[in-house]
Scaffold this motif. Structure first.
Motif, PDB file in Angstrom:
ATOM      1  N   GLN A 186     -24.991  27.585  55.047  1.00 31.29           N
ATOM      2  CA  GLN A 186     -24.451  28.316  56.326  1.00 31.29           C
ATOM      3  C   GLN A 186     -25.308  28.417  57.634  1.00 31.29           C
ATOM      4  O   GLN A 186     -24.520  28.675  58.662  1.00 31.29           O
ATOM      5  N   PHE A 187     -26.300  27.802  57.248  1.00 31.53           N
ATOM      6  CA  PHE A 187     -27.357  27.431  58.471  1.00 31.53           C
ATOM      7  C   PHE A 187     -27.383  26.090  58.755  1.00 31.53           C
ATOM      8  O   PHE A 187     -27.201  25.274  57.908  1.00 31.53           O
ATOM      9  N   ASN A 232     -27.309  30.323  62.500  1.00 35.92           N
ATOM     10  CA  ASN A 232     -26.107  30.585  61.450  1.00 35.92           C
ATOM     11  C   ASN A 232     -24.736  30.152  62.220  1.00 35.92           C
ATOM     12  O   ASN A 232     -24.598  30.409  63.338  1.00 35.92           O
TER      13      ASN A 232
END
Length: 102
Positions: A41-42, A52
Motif C-alpha cells: 500500500q506504500f 501511502n
C-alpha cells in the motif's frame, strides 16, 4: 494503528517518523524494517520517504502532493517507478490500444 491512517513515513537519523492525521510518531524501528511492515500500500519515493498510495493527490517533477496538502520530495528515478506502479494498480495502459489502431 491501521495502515490507512498513515500518510507517509520518513527516515530521520536513526529513527523513523510516521506522519498521520493525528500527528507525528517517532519510533526506533529502522526505515527499511518499517518499509517491510507497511507492505504494498506504500511506495518509496525517495531514499528517506515512503508514502501511502491512498493519499496521492498529484505529483510534480520532484515531489508528491498528498491529499493532506503536504509535499513530499521524490527522486526522478522513483517518479518513473511511481507512474508505472500507479498504471499497474489502475490497469491504465500507456500508448494506443490495439482497437484504436484499426
Amino acid at each position: 494503528m491501521p495502515l490507512k491512517d498513515i500518510h507517509y513515513v520518513m527516515a530521520f537519523q536513526h529513527n523513523t517518523v510516521i506522519y498521520t492525521s493525528k500527528g507525528e510518531i517517532t519510533c526506533t524501528v529502522s526505515f527499511n524494517k518499517m518499509e517491510e511492515l507497511l507492505g504494498t500500500q506504500f511506495f518509496k519515493i525517495h531514499r528517506s520517504y515512503t508514502i501511502n498510495r491512498e493519499y496521492i493527490r498529484l505529483f510534480g517533477h520532484d515531489y508528491v502532493e498528498l491529499t493532506t496538502g503536504e509535499k513530499v520530495p521524490m527522486t526522478k528515478r522513483n517518479r518513473a517507478q511511481l507512474i508505472n506502479s500507479l498504471m499497474d494498480c489502475t490497469n491504465i495502459q500507456s500508448g494506443i490500444d490495439d482497437d484504436a489502431k484499426k
